[in-house]
Design a protein around this motif. Structure first.
Motif, mmCIF file in Angstrom:
data_model
loop_
_atom_site.group_PDB
_atom_site.id
_atom_site.type_symbol
_atom_site.label_atom_id
_atom_site.label_comp_id
_atom_site.label_asym_id
_atom_site.label_seq_id
_atom_site.Cartn_x
_atom_site.Cartn_y
_atom_site.Cartn_z
ATOM 1 N N GLY A 1 -44.701 -4.781 14.957
ATOM 2 C CA GLY A 1 -43.864 -4.369 13.835
ATOM 3 C C GLY A 1 -44.309 -4.919 12.494
ATOM 4 N N LEU A 2 -44.979 -6.068 12.492
ATOM 5 C CA LEU A 2 -45.395 -6.677 11.224
ATOM 6 C C LEU A 2 -46.550 -5.936 10.581
ATOM 7 C CD1 LEU A 2 -45.149 -10.472 12.099
ATOM 8 C CD2 LEU A 2 -43.555 -9.097 10.772
ATOM 9 N N THR A 3 -47.167 -5.013 11.294
ATOM 10 C CA THR A 3 -48.312 -4.278 10.746
ATOM 11 C C THR A 3 -47.974 -2.819 10.453
ATOM 12 O OG1 THR A 3 -49.106 -3.576 12.927
ATOM 13 C CG2 THR A 3 -49.827 -5.732 12.142
ATOM 14 N N TRP A 4 -46.705 -2.468 10.529
ATOM 15 C CA TRP A 4 -46.325 -1.056 10.504
ATOM 16 C C TRP A 4 -45.105 -0.877 9.602
ATOM 17 C CZ3 TRP A 4 -44.240 1.848 15.430
ATOM 18 C CH2 TRP A 4 -44.155 3.218 15.149
ATOM 19 N N ALA B 1 -41.752 0.149 10.914
ATOM 20 C CA ALA B 1 -41.063 -0.828 11.762
ATOM 21 C C ALA B 1 -40.100 -1.695 10.971
ATOM 22 C CB ALA B 1 -42.086 -1.709 12.484
ATOM 23 N N VAL B 2 -39.840 -1.351 9.719
ATOM 24 C CA VAL B 2 -38.869 -2.106 8.923
ATOM 25 C C VAL B 2 -37.525 -2.159 9.644
ATOM 26 C CG1 VAL B 2 -38.112 -0.063 7.627
ATOM 27 C CG2 VAL B 2 -37.812 -2.339 6.637
ATOM 28 N N PHE B 3 -37.217 -1.131 10.422
ATOM 29 C CA PHE B 3 -35.934 -1.089 11.120
ATOM 30 C C PHE B 3 -35.832 -2.214 12.147
ATOM 31 C CE2 PHE B 3 -37.195 3.272 9.963
ATOM 32 C CZ PHE B 3 -36.211 3.534 9.036
ATOM 33 N N ASP B 4 -36.957 -2.534 12.782
ATOM 34 C CA ASP B 4 -36.964 -3.629 13.761
ATOM 35 C C ASP B 4 -36.992 -4.987 13.063
ATOM 36 O OD1 ASP B 4 -37.676 -2.392 16.719
ATOM 37 O OD2 ASP B 4 -38.396 -1.163 15.076
ATOM 38 N N ILE B 5 -37.827 -5.126 12.033
ATOM 39 C CA ILE B 5 -37.972 -6.415 11.347
ATOM 40 C C ILE B 5 -36.672 -6.780 10.624
ATOM 41 C CG2 ILE B 5 -39.380 -7.777 9.778
ATOM 42 C CD1 ILE B 5 -40.893 -6.548 12.170
ATOM 43 N N LEU B 6 -36.176 -5.853 9.808
ATOM 44 C CA LEU B 6 -34.934 -6.090 9.071
ATOM 45 C C LEU B 6 -33.743 -6.140 10.027
ATOM 46 C CD1 LEU B 6 -33.567 -6.425 6.312
ATOM 47 C CD2 LEU B 6 -33.407 -3.924 6.165
ATOM 48 N N THR C 1 -29.098 -0.264 10.576
ATOM 49 C CA THR C 1 -30.538 -0.464 10.425
ATOM 50 C C THR C 1 -31.264 -0.060 11.699
ATOM 51 O OG1 THR C 1 -30.166 -2.286 8.880
ATOM 52 C CG2 THR C 1 -32.352 -2.151 9.889
ATOM 53 N N LYS C 2 -30.719 -0.458 12.850
ATOM 54 C CA LYS C 2 -31.243 0.039 14.132
ATOM 55 C C LYS C 2 -30.181 -0.139 15.207
ATOM 56 C CE LYS C 2 -35.424 0.683 16.699
ATOM 57 N NZ LYS C 2 -36.859 0.387 16.827
ATOM 58 N N GLU D 1 -44.680 -1.298 22.459
ATOM 59 C CA GLU D 1 -44.748 -2.736 22.210
ATOM 60 C C GLU D 1 -43.909 -3.138 21.002
ATOM 61 O OE1 GLU D 1 -48.548 -4.814 20.921
ATOM 62 O OE2 GLU D 1 -48.583 -5.189 23.070
ATOM 63 N N LEU D 2 -43.738 -2.214 20.070
ATOM 64 C CA LEU D 2 -42.941 -2.464 18.871
ATOM 65 C C LEU D 2 -41.550 -2.993 19.215
ATOM 66 C CD1 LEU D 2 -42.064 -2.018 15.846
ATOM 67 C CD2 LEU D 2 -41.532 0.333 16.515
ATOM 68 N N TYR D 3 -40.958 -2.478 20.297
ATOM 69 C CA TYR D 3 -39.576 -2.808 20.630
ATOM 70 C C TYR D 3 -39.388 -4.249 21.107
ATOM 71 C CZ TYR D 3 -39.102 2.275 20.444
ATOM 72 O OH TYR D 3 -39.116 3.583 20.045
ATOM 73 N N LEU D 4 -40.467 -4.977 21.256
ATOM 74 C CA LEU D 4 -40.366 -6.373 21.683
ATOM 75 C C LEU D 4 -40.052 -7.314 20.528
ATOM 76 C CD1 LEU D 4 -43.339 -6.666 24.205
ATOM 77 C CD2 LEU D 4 -40.921 -6.969 24.724
#
Length: 408
Positions: free
Chosen positions: A71-74, A77-82, A120-121, A255-258
Protein backbone atom coordinates in the motif's frame (compact mmCIF):
# COMPACT_ATOMS: atom_id res chain seq x y z
CA UNK A 1 -22.79 -0.11 -4.11
CA UNK A 2 -21.82 -2.24 -1.15
CA UNK A 3 -18.22 -2.02 -2.37
CA UNK A 4 -16.11 1.06 -3.05
CA UNK A 5 -18.15 3.79 -1.36
CA UNK A 6 -15.25 5.68 0.24
CA UNK A 7 -15.77 9.44 0.13
CA UNK A 8 -13.36 10.38 2.91
CA UNK A 9 -10.41 8.59 1.29
CA UNK A 10 -11.44 10.11 -2.03
CA UNK A 11 -11.53 13.58 -0.50
CA UNK A 12 -8.04 13.02 0.95
CA UNK A 13 -6.60 12.21 -2.49
CA UNK A 14 -8.49 15.13 -4.04
CA UNK A 15 -6.99 17.50 -1.46
CA UNK A 16 -3.47 16.18 -2.13
CA UNK A 17 -3.92 16.54 -5.89
CA UNK A 18 -5.33 20.05 -5.47
CA UNK A 19 -2.38 21.08 -3.30
CA UNK A 20 0.48 19.26 -5.03
CA UNK A 21 -0.68 18.13 -8.47
CA UNK A 22 0.96 15.02 -9.91
CA UNK A 23 3.97 15.18 -7.59
CA UNK A 24 4.71 11.54 -6.81
CA UNK A 25 7.43 12.46 -4.30
CA UNK A 26 4.95 14.42 -2.18
CA UNK A 27 2.40 11.61 -2.39
CA UNK A 28 5.02 9.07 -1.27
CA UNK A 29 6.14 11.35 1.55
CA UNK A 30 2.56 11.80 2.81
CA UNK A 31 1.99 8.04 2.74
CA UNK A 32 5.24 7.47 4.60
CA UNK A 33 4.19 10.07 7.19
CA UNK A 34 0.87 8.26 7.67
CA UNK A 35 2.80 5.01 8.10
CA UNK A 36 4.97 6.61 10.79
CA UNK A 37 1.83 7.88 12.54
CA UNK A 38 0.29 4.39 12.37
CA UNK A 39 3.37 2.76 13.90
CA UNK A 40 3.45 5.44 16.61
CA UNK A 41 -0.22 4.87 17.40
CA UNK A 42 0.43 1.14 17.70
CA UNK A 43 3.25 1.84 20.15
CA UNK A 44 1.03 4.18 22.18
CA UNK A 45 -1.74 1.55 22.35
CA UNK A 46 0.59 -1.38 23.08
CA UNK A 47 2.58 0.41 25.80
CA UNK A 48 -0.60 0.67 27.86
CA UNK A 49 -0.74 -3.12 28.23
CA UNK A 50 2.70 -4.63 27.58
CA UNK A 51 6.32 -3.74 28.29
CA UNK A 52 7.93 -0.77 26.60
CA UNK A 53 10.40 -3.01 24.78
CA UNK A 54 7.60 -5.30 23.61
CA UNK A 55 5.70 -2.24 22.39
CA UNK A 56 8.78 -0.93 20.61
CA UNK A 57 9.32 -4.34 19.02
CA UNK A 58 5.73 -4.35 17.76
CA UNK A 59 6.14 -0.84 16.33
CA UNK A 60 9.43 -1.71 14.59
CA UNK A 61 7.94 -4.90 13.16
CA UNK A 62 4.91 -3.03 11.87
CA UNK A 63 7.21 -0.43 10.31
CA UNK A 64 9.38 -2.92 8.44
CA UNK A 65 7.19 -5.95 7.65
CA UNK A 66 7.76 -5.94 3.90
CA UNK A 67 5.01 -8.35 2.84
CA UNK A 68 2.42 -5.87 4.12
CA UNK A 69 3.90 -2.72 2.55
CA UNK A 70 2.36 -2.83 -0.93
CA UNK A 71 0.00 0.00 0.00
CA UNK A 72 2.87 2.43 0.61
CA UNK A 73 3.82 2.30 -3.07
CA UNK A 74 0.35 2.71 -4.54
CA UNK A 75 -1.70 5.92 -4.59
CA UNK A 76 -5.01 4.05 -4.79
CA UNK A 77 -4.12 2.34 -1.51
CA UNK A 78 -4.81 5.56 0.40
CA UNK A 79 -7.98 3.84 1.59
CA UNK A 80 -5.94 1.19 3.39
CA UNK A 81 -3.22 3.53 4.72
CA UNK A 82 -5.59 6.26 5.90
CA UNK A 83 -8.13 3.64 7.02
CA UNK A 84 -5.49 2.12 9.30
CA UNK A 85 -4.71 5.57 10.73
CA UNK A 86 -8.35 6.20 11.57
CA UNK A 87 -8.89 2.70 13.03
CA UNK A 88 -5.84 2.95 15.28
CA UNK A 89 -6.74 6.53 16.24
CA UNK A 90 -10.26 5.40 17.15
CA UNK A 91 -8.88 2.75 19.53
CA UNK A 92 -6.36 5.20 21.01
CA UNK A 93 -9.02 7.85 21.68
CA UNK A 94 -11.18 5.18 23.31
CA UNK A 95 -8.26 4.23 25.59
CA UNK A 96 -7.88 7.87 26.59
CA UNK A 97 -11.57 7.89 27.48
CA UNK A 98 -11.19 4.74 29.58
CA UNK A 99 -8.30 6.35 31.47
CA UNK A 100 -10.75 9.12 32.42
CA UNK A 101 -13.38 6.54 33.42
CA UNK A 102 -15.52 7.32 30.42
CA UNK A 103 -15.26 10.77 28.83
CA UNK A 104 -18.33 11.55 26.73
CA UNK A 105 -16.43 14.20 24.75
CA UNK A 106 -13.65 11.75 23.88
CA UNK A 107 -16.13 9.02 23.00
CA UNK A 108 -17.92 11.38 20.63
CA UNK A 109 -14.57 12.20 19.00
CA UNK A 110 -13.86 8.46 18.81
CA UNK A 111 -17.24 7.81 17.22
CA UNK A 112 -16.56 10.49 14.60
CA UNK A 113 -13.22 8.87 13.82
CA UNK A 114 -15.01 5.52 13.64
CA UNK A 115 -17.51 6.91 11.13
CA UNK A 116 -14.74 8.46 9.02
CA UNK A 117 -12.82 5.18 9.04
CA UNK A 118 -15.88 3.32 7.72
CA UNK A 119 -16.24 5.96 5.00
CA UNK A 120 -12.59 5.40 4.12
CA UNK A 121 -12.72 1.60 3.81
CA UNK A 122 -15.30 -0.98 4.75
CA UNK A 123 -13.12 -3.17 6.98
CA UNK A 124 -13.33 -0.49 9.69
CA UNK A 125 -16.91 -1.57 10.48
CA UNK A 126 -15.51 -4.48 12.52
CA UNK A 127 -13.42 -2.16 14.69
CA UNK A 128 -16.32 -1.93 17.15
CA UNK A 129 -15.82 -5.61 18.06
CA UNK A 130 -12.16 -4.98 18.84
CA UNK A 131 -12.99 -1.94 20.97
CA UNK A 132 -15.53 -3.92 23.01
CA UNK A 133 -13.11 -6.82 23.55
CA UNK A 134 -10.30 -4.48 24.65
CA UNK A 135 -12.68 -2.79 27.08
CA UNK A 136 -13.88 -6.08 28.55
CA UNK A 137 -10.71 -8.20 28.55
CA UNK A 138 -7.78 -5.81 28.63
CA UNK A 139 -9.31 -2.98 30.69
CA UNK A 140 -11.60 -5.28 32.69
CA UNK A 141 -14.57 -2.97 32.54
CA UNK A 142 -18.06 -4.10 33.46
CA UNK A 143 -20.27 -4.96 30.45
CA UNK A 144 -22.89 -2.48 31.62
CA UNK A 145 -20.34 0.38 31.73
CA UNK A 146 -18.94 -0.61 28.35
CA UNK A 147 -22.34 -0.53 26.64
CA UNK A 148 -23.20 2.79 28.26
CA UNK A 149 -19.93 4.48 27.29
CA UNK A 150 -19.93 3.05 23.76
CA UNK A 151 -23.36 4.42 22.81
CA UNK A 152 -21.85 6.91 20.29
CA UNK A 153 -19.82 4.12 18.67
CA UNK A 154 -22.74 1.70 18.66
CA UNK A 155 -24.97 4.30 17.01
CA UNK A 156 -22.46 4.71 14.17
CA UNK A 157 -22.07 0.94 13.87
CA UNK A 158 -25.80 0.21 13.73
CA UNK A 159 -26.44 2.90 11.09
CA UNK A 160 -23.77 1.61 8.72
CA UNK A 161 -24.31 -2.07 9.49
CA UNK A 162 -28.01 -1.79 8.64
CA UNK A 163 -27.13 0.08 5.46
CA UNK A 164 -24.60 -2.55 4.36
CA UNK A 165 -27.05 -5.37 5.10
CA UNK A 166 -29.65 -3.56 3.00
CA UNK A 167 -27.25 -3.15 0.09
CA UNK A 168 -26.15 -6.78 0.31
CA UNK A 169 -29.75 -8.04 0.25
CA UNK A 170 -31.19 -5.57 -2.27
CA UNK A 171 -28.21 -4.69 -4.50
CA UNK A 172 -25.75 -7.57 -4.22
CA UNK A 173 -22.74 -7.68 -6.51
CA UNK A 174 -23.09 -10.04 -9.44
CA UNK A 175 -21.54 -13.46 -8.80
CA UNK A 176 -19.14 -12.81 -11.66
CA UNK A 177 -17.82 -9.67 -9.98
CA UNK A 178 -14.34 -10.04 -8.47
CA UNK A 179 -15.64 -8.44 -5.27
CA UNK A 180 -18.71 -10.63 -4.85
CA UNK A 181 -19.03 -12.05 -1.34
CA UNK A 182 -18.78 -15.72 -0.36
CA UNK A 183 -19.94 -16.48 3.21
CA UNK A 184 -19.06 -20.20 3.22
CA UNK A 185 -16.83 -21.23 6.18
CA UNK A 186 -14.46 -23.14 3.90
CA UNK A 187 -13.91 -20.09 1.70
CA UNK A 188 -13.33 -17.85 4.73
CA UNK A 189 -10.82 -20.32 6.22
CA UNK A 190 -9.04 -20.62 2.87
CA UNK A 191 -8.75 -16.84 2.57
CA UNK A 192 -7.46 -16.54 6.14
CA UNK A 193 -4.76 -19.14 5.48
CA UNK A 194 -3.81 -17.35 2.25
CA UNK A 195 -3.20 -14.05 4.03
CA UNK A 196 -1.36 -15.62 6.97
CA UNK A 197 0.92 -17.55 4.62
CA UNK A 198 1.52 -14.44 2.53
CA UNK A 199 2.32 -12.34 5.58
CA UNK A 200 4.89 -14.86 6.83
CA UNK A 201 6.60 -15.39 3.43
CA UNK A 202 5.21 -18.80 2.55
CA UNK A 203 6.23 -18.04 -1.06
CA UNK A 204 9.87 -17.88 0.07
CA UNK A 205 10.19 -20.63 2.66
CA UNK A 206 7.13 -22.87 2.31
CA UNK A 207 4.96 -24.54 4.95
CA UNK A 208 7.81 -25.68 7.19
CA UNK A 209 8.81 -22.08 7.86
CA UNK A 210 5.26 -21.04 8.73
CA UNK A 211 4.79 -23.98 11.09
CA UNK A 212 8.16 -23.17 12.67
CA UNK A 213 7.15 -19.53 13.22
CA UNK A 214 3.78 -20.63 14.62
CA UNK A 215 5.50 -23.07 17.00
CA UNK A 216 7.88 -20.33 18.15
CA UNK A 217 5.07 -17.85 18.80
CA UNK A 218 3.00 -20.45 20.66
CA UNK A 219 6.00 -21.46 22.77
CA UNK A 220 6.77 -17.83 23.52
CA UNK A 221 3.13 -17.24 24.45
CA UNK A 222 3.06 -20.24 26.78
CA UNK A 223 6.21 -19.10 28.57
CA UNK A 224 5.03 -15.50 28.91
CA UNK A 225 2.68 -14.21 31.59
CA UNK A 226 -1.11 -14.35 31.46
CA UNK A 227 -1.57 -10.62 30.80
CA UNK A 228 0.76 -10.75 27.80
CA UNK A 229 -1.03 -13.81 26.43
CA UNK A 230 -4.35 -11.98 26.67
CA UNK A 231 -3.03 -9.06 24.58
CA UNK A 232 -1.51 -11.49 22.08
CA UNK A 233 -4.92 -13.14 21.60
CA UNK A 234 -6.56 -9.72 21.19
CA UNK A 235 -3.94 -8.94 18.54
CA UNK A 236 -4.74 -12.14 16.64
CA UNK A 237 -8.42 -11.29 16.78
CA UNK A 238 -7.62 -7.79 15.52
CA UNK A 239 -5.73 -9.32 12.59
CA UNK A 240 -8.81 -11.34 11.57
CA UNK A 241 -11.24 -8.46 12.19
CA UNK A 242 -9.21 -6.00 10.09
CA UNK A 243 -9.09 -8.48 7.23
CA UNK A 244 -12.87 -8.28 7.55
CA UNK A 245 -14.62 -8.21 4.18
CA UNK A 246 -11.45 -9.46 2.50
CA UNK A 247 -12.09 -12.89 3.98
CA UNK A 248 -15.38 -12.91 2.08
CA UNK A 249 -13.76 -12.14 -1.30
CA UNK A 250 -12.07 -15.32 -2.60
CA UNK A 251 -11.87 -14.04 -6.18
CA UNK A 252 -9.75 -11.00 -5.40
CA UNK A 253 -6.89 -11.79 -3.04
CA UNK A 254 -4.24 -9.10 -2.81
CA UNK A 255 -1.15 -8.47 -0.68
CA UNK A 256 -2.40 -4.90 -0.31
CA UNK A 257 -5.07 -6.05 2.16
CA UNK A 258 -2.44 -7.05 4.71
CA UNK A 259 -1.51 -3.46 5.54
CA UNK A 260 -3.99 -2.73 8.34
CA UNK A 261 -4.16 -6.28 9.80
CA UNK A 262 -0.38 -6.59 10.07
CA UNK A 263 -0.29 -4.00 12.88
CA UNK A 264 -2.29 -6.38 15.07
CA UNK A 265 -0.10 -9.37 14.21
CA UNK A 266 2.92 -7.25 15.18
CA UNK A 267 1.13 -6.44 18.46
CA UNK A 268 0.67 -10.17 19.14
CA UNK A 269 4.37 -10.85 18.64
CA UNK A 270 5.39 -7.85 20.76
CA UNK A 271 2.97 -8.94 23.49
CA UNK A 272 4.56 -12.36 24.02
CA UNK A 273 7.94 -10.73 24.65
CA UNK A 274 8.01 -11.00 28.45
CA UNK A 275 10.61 -10.87 31.22
CA UNK A 276 11.29 -14.60 30.88
CA UNK A 277 14.45 -15.53 28.96
CA UNK A 278 12.85 -18.19 26.74
CA UNK A 279 10.08 -15.82 25.69
CA UNK A 280 12.58 -13.06 24.94
CA UNK A 281 14.88 -15.29 22.90
CA UNK A 282 12.15 -16.91 20.81
CA UNK A 283 10.38 -13.61 20.10
CA UNK A 284 13.68 -12.01 19.08
CA UNK A 285 14.42 -14.87 16.66
CA UNK A 286 10.97 -14.64 15.06
CA UNK A 287 11.18 -10.85 14.73
CA UNK A 288 14.64 -10.96 13.17
CA UNK A 289 13.45 -13.66 10.77
CA UNK A 290 10.43 -11.63 9.65
CA UNK A 291 12.62 -8.57 9.06
CA UNK A 292 15.60 -10.36 7.48
CA UNK A 293 13.81 -12.86 5.20
CA UNK A 294 13.08 -10.45 2.32
CA UNK A 295 16.57 -8.95 2.61
CA UNK A 296 18.37 -12.29 2.60
CA UNK A 297 16.48 -13.54 -0.45
CA UNK A 298 16.67 -10.31 -2.46
CA UNK A 299 12.96 -9.56 -2.42
CA UNK A 300 13.53 -5.97 -1.31
CA UNK A 301 15.94 -5.34 -4.18
CA UNK A 302 13.61 -7.09 -6.63
CA UNK A 303 10.72 -4.83 -5.66
CA UNK A 304 12.84 -1.69 -6.01
CA UNK A 305 14.16 -2.83 -9.39
CA UNK A 306 10.65 -3.69 -10.57
CA UNK A 307 9.18 -0.29 -9.74
CA UNK A 308 12.23 1.59 -11.01
CA UNK A 309 12.32 -0.22 -14.36
CA UNK A 310 8.53 -0.02 -14.79
CA UNK A 311 8.55 3.67 -13.89
CA UNK A 312 11.31 4.48 -16.39
CA UNK A 313 9.50 2.51 -19.12
CA UNK A 314 6.21 4.29 -18.39
CA UNK A 315 7.82 7.73 -18.42
CA UNK A 316 9.53 6.95 -21.71
CA UNK A 317 6.30 5.69 -23.32
CA UNK A 318 4.19 8.59 -22.07
CA UNK A 319 6.76 11.21 -23.07
CA UNK A 320 7.10 9.64 -26.52
CA UNK A 321 3.31 9.48 -26.96
CA UNK A 322 2.93 13.15 -26.00
CA UNK A 323 5.69 14.15 -28.44
CA UNK A 324 4.11 12.24 -31.31
CA UNK A 325 0.49 13.18 -30.56
CA UNK A 326 1.10 16.87 -30.03
CA UNK A 327 -2.21 18.65 -29.59
CA UNK A 328 -5.19 16.29 -29.32
CA UNK A 329 -8.66 17.26 -30.50
CA UNK A 330 -11.44 16.97 -27.90
CA UNK A 331 -13.19 13.60 -28.01
CA UNK A 332 -10.25 11.86 -29.68
CA UNK A 333 -9.95 8.08 -29.53
CA UNK A 334 -6.34 6.93 -29.33
CA UNK A 335 -5.54 3.45 -30.67
CA UNK A 336 -2.33 1.87 -29.39
CA UNK A 337 -0.32 -1.27 -30.12
CA UNK A 338 3.08 -2.42 -28.87
CA UNK A 339 3.09 -0.69 -25.46
CA UNK A 340 4.62 -2.57 -22.51
CA UNK A 341 1.99 -5.27 -21.85
CA UNK A 342 1.69 -4.95 -18.05
CA UNK A 343 0.84 -1.68 -16.27
CA UNK A 344 1.76 0.64 -19.13
CA UNK A 345 0.57 4.28 -18.96
CA UNK A 346 -2.47 3.59 -21.14
CA UNK A 347 -3.82 0.23 -19.94
CA UNK A 348 -5.47 1.16 -16.64
CA UNK A 349 -8.70 3.08 -17.04
CA UNK A 350 -8.55 2.95 -20.85
CA UNK A 351 -6.83 6.32 -21.19
CA UNK A 352 -7.04 7.81 -17.71
CA UNK A 353 -3.43 8.97 -17.90
CA UNK A 354 -4.03 10.73 -21.21
CA UNK A 355 -7.15 12.41 -19.83
CA UNK A 356 -5.14 13.68 -16.85
CA UNK A 357 -2.14 14.85 -18.90
CA UNK A 358 -4.28 16.66 -21.47
CA UNK A 359 -6.94 17.72 -18.93
CA UNK A 360 -9.66 16.43 -21.24
CA UNK A 361 -12.23 13.89 -19.97
CA UNK A 362 -13.47 13.19 -23.51
CA UNK A 363 -10.28 11.37 -24.59
CA UNK A 364 -10.39 7.58 -24.71
CA UNK A 365 -7.82 4.88 -25.48
CA UNK A 366 -8.04 1.45 -27.08
CA UNK A 367 -5.19 -1.05 -26.81
CA UNK A 368 -4.64 -4.05 -29.04
CA UNK A 369 -2.19 -6.87 -29.56
CA UNK A 370 -1.50 -5.99 -33.20
CA UNK A 371 -2.28 -3.53 -35.96
CA UNK A 372 -4.37 -6.15 -37.76
CA UNK A 373 -6.52 -6.63 -34.67
CA UNK A 374 -7.29 -2.92 -34.21
CA UNK A 375 -7.48 -1.87 -37.87
CA UNK A 376 -11.19 -2.73 -38.42
CA UNK A 377 -12.19 -0.94 -35.21
CA UNK A 378 -10.04 2.05 -36.14
CA UNK A 379 -11.59 2.32 -39.57
CA UNK A 380 -15.12 2.03 -38.19
CA UNK A 381 -14.49 4.63 -35.50
CA UNK A 382 -15.63 8.19 -36.24
CA UNK A 383 -13.21 11.12 -36.17
CA UNK A 384 -11.24 12.43 -34.36
CA UNK A 385 -8.90 9.45 -33.92
CA UNK A 386 -5.19 8.64 -33.80
CA UNK A 387 -3.17 5.45 -34.12
CA UNK A 388 0.17 4.89 -32.36
CA UNK A 389 2.55 1.95 -32.59
CA UNK A 390 5.25 1.45 -29.93
CA UNK A 391 8.59 -0.16 -30.63
CA UNK A 392 11.18 -0.33 -27.83
CA UNK A 393 8.87 2.01 -25.86
CA UNK A 394 9.02 4.73 -28.55
CA UNK A 395 5.84 5.75 -30.38
CA UNK A 396 5.25 6.16 -34.10
CA UNK A 397 2.16 7.86 -35.51
CA UNK A 398 0.49 5.51 -38.02
CA UNK A 399 -2.73 7.51 -38.31
CA UNK A 400 -2.26 8.62 -41.93
CA UNK A 401 -1.14 5.15 -43.01
CA UNK A 402 -4.14 3.44 -41.38
CA UNK A 403 -6.58 6.00 -42.78
CA UNK A 404 -5.31 5.32 -46.30
CA UNK A 405 -6.04 1.63 -45.84
CA UNK A 406 -9.61 2.15 -44.62
CA UNK A 407 -12.43 1.75 -47.13
CA UNK A 408 -13.57 5.12 -48.58
Amino acid sequence: MIYNDRPFGGAFIKAMYTLFGLNHQVFSSVFLLLHVINCSLLYAIASRYISRFGSLLAAILSATWLSSMTGLTWTAAVFDILGATLCLATIYVRLLSVERRGSLALDIVGAILFALSIRTKEFALGNIALIIIVDLLADRQKPRDVLKQLIPYLFVFVVYFVRYVYLQTHKPLDSGNLYSLDFSPLSIASNLWFYISLLFYFNIFGKIWIFFVAACIITSAITSNRASLKIALIGLLGFAVMLGPTLLIPKHRDELYLYTPHFYMALSIGAVYSNRFISKAITAVVSIGIFAAPLAFGRYENILNYYESMGKANIRQMTSAQLVLGKIEPGSKIFLVGATPIFNPFSYGHGDSLRVIYRDKSISAVEGASIAQLEPTFCASPEPKRFLEFHNQLATDLTAKLRSRCDP
